[in-house]
Design an enzyme around this catalytic site. Structure first.
Site, PDB file in Angstrom:
ATOM      1  N   LYS A   1     -26.063  22.700  -4.052  1.00 54.37           N
ATOM      2  CA  LYS A   1     -26.429  21.178  -3.230  1.00 54.37           C
ATOM      3  C   LYS A   1     -27.041  20.745  -1.961  1.00 54.37           C
ATOM      4  CE  LYS A   1     -23.325  19.422  -0.360  1.00 54.37           C
ATOM      5  NZ  LYS A   1     -23.170  21.101   0.605  1.00 54.37           N
TER       6      LYS A   1
ATOM      7  N   LYS B   1     -23.667  32.404  -5.543  1.00 60.04           N
ATOM      8  CA  LYS B   1     -22.994  30.830  -4.719  1.00 60.04           C
ATOM      9  C   LYS B   1     -21.161  31.252  -5.453  1.00 60.04           C
ATOM     10  CE  LYS B   1     -22.523  26.631  -3.757  1.00 60.04           C
ATOM     11  NZ  LYS B   1     -22.691  26.258  -2.579  1.00 60.04           N
TER      12      LYS B   1
ATOM     13  N   LYS C   1     -28.123  24.812   4.051  1.00 57.31           N
ATOM     14  CA  LYS C   1     -28.115  22.637   4.772  1.00 57.31           C
ATOM     15  C   LYS C   1     -29.657  23.382   5.837  1.00 57.31           C
ATOM     16  CE  LYS C   1     -23.570  23.322   4.371  1.00 57.31           C
ATOM     17  NZ  LYS C   1     -23.964  22.686   3.600  1.00 57.31           N
TER      18      LYS C   1
ATOM     19  N   GLY D   1     -18.575  19.867   1.177  1.00 55.80           N
ATOM     20  CA  GLY D   1     -16.777  20.070   1.277  1.00 55.80           C
ATOM     21  C   GLY D   1     -15.774  19.219   1.308  1.00 55.80           C
ATOM     22  N   ASN D   2     -15.987  18.699   3.074  1.00 55.21           N
ATOM     23  CA  ASN D   2     -14.475  18.038   3.159  1.00 55.21           C
ATOM     24  C   ASN D   2     -14.732  16.766   3.212  1.00 55.21           C
ATOM     25  OD1 ASN D   2     -16.931  17.712   4.982  1.00 55.21           O
ATOM     26  ND2 ASN D   2     -16.014  17.699   6.664  1.00 55.21           N
TER      27      ASN D   2
END
Ligand SMILES: Nc1ncnc2c1ncn2[C@@H]1O[C@H](COP(=O)(O)OP(=O)(O)O)[C@@H](O)[C@H]1O
Ligand SMILES: NC(=O)OP(=O)(O)O
Length: 309
Positions: A209, A128, A271, A11-12
């Site tokens: 993702k 999600k 992740k 996101g960042n």
């Protein structure tokens, strides 16, 4: 030595503060300036990115303007739309960053379809988070779906998130990579589709993702799956006085930390799970979790949390 690196942008890397197109494009230009360091180093870059905030915002825009002449489009179509818009911003930013370094590297983004199982249990258990954050009170007054608390950061709409099985466009991505083209694919996890005989049918969901990037890394036989997020390393006992930075970790050690409940389900857990899955399925590769700010050290191969066989 030239490496094949799948880099999954968190996101960042896209949405730093404001969700305007201008602000997101600016963030992506900064991201591209960092990523071009890999290309200068001789590495092949295979880029993927998230879309959680953007796809949720797009749904809200559609709901706000809904009419018979302007219906809300299904979520799989919204995923394709955000994959297209973020891909456009990113291919423009990457191309410019390459040119600024005197490189004429070609860059292309592909709307990618990712095959999922239509019986995936997540279709009955949305997890999600997408779109903006709300207070608990605001979330509880919503009638457009399920809202849940997101890793201590506020309440967000949650949607189904089936596990990716295969990338429909994997072969064309491989061909482009082998020709030296920088690809941007499986954006937003890719568009979720199920196989129906000769046909592919979209399903309303948002694939994680990190898991889709793992499948991409396997498909292109990447030397490294690099997951870029907001922290330079993964920590155990995160956010406590005893937090400890993880540097080089084996798959077995990481699996034990997962079993011990060290990682938050909505944020770091996918992740870490994607990193473990990649190294288990493709033991020649390594997985690295780190931040954009730490990229110089990551390019040299000695920083971030490195998961190895
Ligand atoms: N054990 C942990 N170690 C490091 N960061 C963690 C951990 N648990 C949660 N986090 C938080 O999770 C964030 C990554 O999740 P998130 O922001 O959802 O991902 P993304 O970068 O893909 O948008 C990190 O930036 C950090 O703030
Ligand atoms: N699709 C997806 O995983 O998006 P985020 O990383 O933005 O949540």
């Amino acid at each position: 030595m030239s490496r094949k690196i799948v880099v999954a942008l968190g996101g960042n890397a896209i949405l730093v503060d404001k969700p305007t197109a201008e602000a997101q494009q600016e963030a992506l230009h900064k991201t591209a300036k960092q990523l071009v360091k890999f290309i200068k180093n001789g590495d092949s870059l295979i880029i993927s990115h998230g879309n959680g905030p953007q796809v949720g915002n797009l749904l809200l825009q559609q709901q706000a303007a809904e009419s018979e002449k302007n219906p809300v489009l299904p979520l799989d179509t919204c995923v394709a739309m955000t994959e297209g818009s973020i891909g456009y911003w990113l291919q423009q930013a990457m191309r410019e960053a390459c040119r600024m370094e005197g490189l004429d590297t070609e860059v292309v983004s592909l709307v990618t379809q990712v095959v999922v199982d239509e019986n995936d249990p997540s279709f009955h258990n949305p997890t999600k988070p997408i779109g903006p954050f709300f207070t608990e009170e605001e979330a509880k007054s919503k009638t457009d779906g399920v809202y849940k608390e997101d890793a201590g950061r506020g309440w967000r709409k949650v949607v189904a998130s089936p596990r990716p099985i295969a990338i429909e466009e994997a072969n064309v991505i491989k061909r482009l990579v082998n020709e030296g083209v920088v690809t941007i694919s499986v954006g937003g996890g890719g568009v979720p589709v199920v196989r129906k005989g000769m046909k592919l049918e979209g399903r309303e969901a948002v694939i994680d993702k990190d898991f889709a990037s793992e499948k991409l890394a396997e498909a292109v036989e990447a030397d490294m799956l690099l997951i870029l997020t907001g922290v330079p390393n993964v920590f155990i006992r995160y956010n406590t006085p005893e937090q400890k930075k993880l540097e080089e970790v084996t798959v077995e050690e990481m699996k034990q930390y997962i079993a011990d409940g060290e990682f938050a389900p909505g944020s770091m857990l996918p992740k870490v799970e994607a990193a473990v899955e990649f190294v288990e399925n493709y033991p020649k590769g390594v997985a690295v979790i780190s931040s954009l700010e730490n990229l110089d050290a990551v390019v040299k191969g000695n920083s971030g949390t490195i998961v190895k066989k």
